[in-house]
Write a protein that holds these residues in place. Structure first.
Motif, PDB file in Angstrom:
ATOM      1  N   VAL A 169      21.835 -12.428   7.950  1.00  0.00           N
ATOM      2  CA  VAL A 169      21.126 -11.188   8.302  1.00  0.00           C
ATOM      3  C   VAL A 169      20.010 -11.491   9.296  1.00  0.00           C
ATOM      4  O   VAL A 169      19.824 -10.777  10.292  1.00  0.00           O
ATOM      5  CB  VAL A 169      20.554 -10.505   7.040  1.00  0.00           C
ATOM      6  N   ARG A 217      17.178  -6.978  17.388  1.00  0.00           N
ATOM      7  CA  ARG A 217      15.858  -6.382  17.683  1.00  0.00           C
ATOM      8  C   ARG A 217      15.446  -6.610  19.134  1.00  0.00           C
ATOM      9  O   ARG A 217      14.721  -5.794  19.713  1.00  0.00           O
ATOM     10  CB  ARG A 217      14.796  -6.933  16.719  1.00  0.00           C
ATOM     11  N   ARG A 230      13.440  -2.256   3.273  1.00  0.00           N
ATOM     12  CA  ARG A 230      14.877  -2.411   3.493  1.00  0.00           C
ATOM     13  C   ARG A 230      15.424  -1.399   4.486  1.00  0.00           C
ATOM     14  O   ARG A 230      16.514  -1.575   5.027  1.00  0.00           O
ATOM     15  CB  ARG A 230      15.624  -2.242   2.165  1.00  0.00           C
ATOM     16  N   VAL A 255      20.240   1.140  13.120  1.00  0.00           N
ATOM     17  CA  VAL A 255      19.125   1.333  12.188  1.00  0.00           C
ATOM     18  C   VAL A 255      19.295   2.690  11.529  1.00  0.00           C
ATOM     19  O   VAL A 255      19.696   3.663  12.177  1.00  0.00           O
ATOM     20  CB  VAL A 255      17.765   1.249  12.923  1.00  0.00           C
ATOM     21  N   HIS A 301       9.104  -7.672   8.284  1.00  0.00           N
ATOM     22  CA  HIS A 301      10.477  -7.712   7.765  1.00  0.00           C
ATOM     23  C   HIS A 301      11.008  -9.145   7.772  1.00  0.00           C
ATOM     24  O   HIS A 301      11.624  -9.612   6.809  1.00  0.00           O
ATOM     25  CB  HIS A 301      11.404  -6.842   8.629  1.00  0.00           C
ATOM     26  N   SER A 334      14.963  -0.468   7.538  1.00  0.00           N
ATOM     27  CA  SER A 334      15.293  -0.807   8.928  1.00  0.00           C
ATOM     28  C   SER A 334      16.458  -1.777   9.046  1.00  0.00           C
ATOM     29  O   SER A 334      17.060  -1.884  10.116  1.00  0.00           O
ATOM     30  CB  SER A 334      14.067  -1.413   9.614  1.00  0.00           C
ATOM     31  N   ILE A 335      16.771  -2.489   7.971  1.00  0.00           N
ATOM     32  CA  ILE A 335      17.783  -3.546   8.076  1.00  0.00           C
ATOM     33  C   ILE A 335      19.011  -3.300   7.215  1.00  0.00           C
ATOM     34  O   ILE A 335      19.999  -4.026   7.341  1.00  0.00           O
ATOM     35  CB  ILE A 335      17.178  -4.919   7.705  1.00  0.00           C
ATOM     36  N   ILE A 341      12.148  -3.438  13.339  1.00  0.00           N
ATOM     37  CA  ILE A 341      12.393  -4.718  12.663  1.00  0.00           C
ATOM     38  C   ILE A 341      11.216  -5.616  13.045  1.00  0.00           C
ATOM     39  O   ILE A 341      11.230  -6.312  14.050  1.00  0.00           O
ATOM     40  CB  ILE A 341      13.739  -5.328  13.097  1.00  0.00           C
ATOM     41  N   MET A 381      19.763  -9.904  12.935  1.00  0.00           N
ATOM     42  CA  MET A 381      18.646  -8.986  13.174  1.00  0.00           C
ATOM     43  C   MET A 381      17.726  -9.488  14.286  1.00  0.00           C
ATOM     44  O   MET A 381      17.188  -8.689  15.064  1.00  0.00           O
ATOM     45  CB  MET A 381      17.840  -8.800  11.888  1.00  0.00           C
TER      46      MET A 381
END
Length: 486
Positions: free
Chosen positions: A273, A281, A106, A436, A294, A108-109, A290, A277
């Protein structure tokens, strides 16, 4: 020699050092806005302008600017309200529940997911306030001493429960998000060159020094907030579902709504999300933080919650048949075969059939496929809320009252405008705040006995040093985690 599991891929790839993490995350904060960010912000501001004009029309001319009528009193606006509240759920789940379960992926996000939660709740709160018709009297929904006679709120109404649940949800999410930002603000403060930036981030960091006592209190507060926020994952959308479940309207009056709405909220939240994301990224070059792992894990959660939602759809039809209440049975038959059959078909296709593609590993690890699926899921979840609200109301007990609902351009403008508001806030966040969580990502970075960063390749079971054995550069505000032998 440190052992790295051959089963799971590392959460940070590319042989990063602590200094690399700081550089990679701070790059977009310290650099000047690029042309892509400016173009995206211009588009978001354009839609935000549509929002303000649509709100002006609503406030000046009244709710008659919307497509509501005597039979369909709730429609486009409440659909959007429930949709936005649902999108905000993934942030709380990632930041609180996964923290308590010690799920390191979790890290990184969680920052972007928590920001998404706050922005989504802001967008959601717009709709009930505008639906009041007189938003300048919105404070009447709060219990307070007054001189208006017997005016008091109805504590038995789920609509009032909504006020407390969502305001609590917003407050806890905001505090949780900001507490996590403080160490990273201190890192940016220490690197800032301009006097304005240095002063601004100094104020935002609250004088953070990175001492052992500060880190201890940081961890304690994070756990306490996670414990407070975890019940909110279940309670907020449960209370939103009770807006419908406590009524006597066929199609709404069912006890399956609370778990069904919670699963749907997590489902749509993780889809959003993923959408954000996957873009972040690439734009900010965060592929090493990410990772595909992930994305695959988020896909799995989306698939599980999507399957739960699919079971709920089937259960609804079973309960309608089992109840032997002809009005309840007709409400569900009308959903599937009535004039809004296309909305029901879209809902079933997007929410039940499409997510099952994630069972295939190639789809689960595919960036383009995941991006398309995440958008399809959010479209399907919007149709779910539309089907629940409109198809249950447009044909009631009196055939003489049966009507069709069609949104006006003001309805559409407010919805599109909230998308503009959401992306404007997210773009500003991504530019001026670290997207991040540097402090948490540094705690999961693995170091071997030679102080060199290590990682495992896709087909390797050996620990491979990437750089020569040099000591990593560690900012003063970063947690130190060398994992060396004494």
């Amino acid at each position: 020699m440190q052992h790295v599991s051959p089963v799971r891929e590392p959460l940070v790839t590319g042989g990063k050092t602590y200094h690399d993490i700081t550089q990679d995350v701070c790059r977009q904060v310290e650099a000047k806005p690029n042309i892509r960010w400016m173009a995206a912000l211009s588009v978001a501001l354009f839609f935000l302008g549509i929002f303000f004009y649509s709100v002006y029309r609503t406030l000046w001319y009244g709710i008659g600017e919307w497509g509501l009528n005597k039979t369909v009193g709730w429609a486009w606006d409440i659909t959007n309200f429930v949709w936005w509240v649902g999108i905000g759920h993934a942030g709380t789940l990632i930041s609180a529940v996964l923290l308590l379960f010690r799920q390191k992926w979790r890290s990184s996000i969680n920052r972007a997911a928590e920001a998404m939660t706050i922005f989504a709740v802001i967008c959601a709160a717009m709709f009930p306030v505008l639906h009041m018709g007189r938003p300048w009297l919105a404070y009447w929904v709060f219990p307070f001493q007054n001189t208006f006679g017997s005016l008091w709120v109805n504590f038995n109404s789920p609509l009032l429960w909504d006020v407390f649940a969502i305001s609590t949800y917003f407050s806890v999410s905001l505090v949780f998000w900001y507490i996590g930002l403080i160490p990273d603000f201190a890192t940016i403060r220490d690197r800032a060159k301009g006097p304005i930036a240095k002063r601004a981030y100094a104020l935002l960091s609250f004088g953070w020094k990175g001492s052992a006592k500060a880190w201890s209190r940081y961890e304690t507060v994070s756990l306490i907030l996670a414990g407070v926020a975890t019940p909110l994952v279940l309670s907020v959308h449960t209370i939103v579902s009770m807006d419908f479940a406590t009524s006597i309207v066929p199609g709404w009056h069912t006890t399956i709504f609370p778990p069904y709405f919670v699963a749907g909220a997590i489902f749509s939240g993780f889809a959003m999300v993923l959408t954000l994301m996957l873009i972040t990224r690439v734009v900010f070059k965060l592929e090493d933080y990410i990772t595909l792992e992930h994305i695959a894990l988020m896909n799995k959660i989306m698939m599980i919650t999507g399957s739960i939602v699919g079971v709920a759809y089937i259960t609804e039809f079973f309960i309608a048949w089992y109840s032997q209440v002809e009005f309840e049975q007709y409400a569900f038959i009308n959903r599937a075969t009535g004039p809004y059959w296309w909305a029901y078909a879209s809902m079933m296709t997007c929410n039940v059939i499409t997510p099952q593609l994630v069972w295939f590993r190639r789809i689960r690890y595919s960036i383009p496929a995941t991006f398309v699926l995440s958008i399809i899921v959010n479209i399907g979840m919007w149709f779910e809320r539309f089907v629940i609200i409109v198809t249950s109301l447009h044909r009631d007990y009196l055939p003489s009252s049966w009507v069709m609902f069609s949104p006006t351009w003001v309805d559409i403008g407010i919805y599109v405008g909230t998308l503009g508001l959401f992306f404007t806030l997210f773009l500003l966040f991504a530019k001026f705040f670290p997207v991040v969580n540097m402090a948490e990502v540094k705690t999961i970075l693995k170091y071997g006995v030679d102080n060199g960063p290590t990682y495992v390749g896709h087909h390797s079971h050996q620990v491979a040093p990437v750089h020569q054995p040099v000591a990593p550069a560690v900012p003063a505000s970063a947690p130190v985690n060398y994992n060396k032998h004494d």
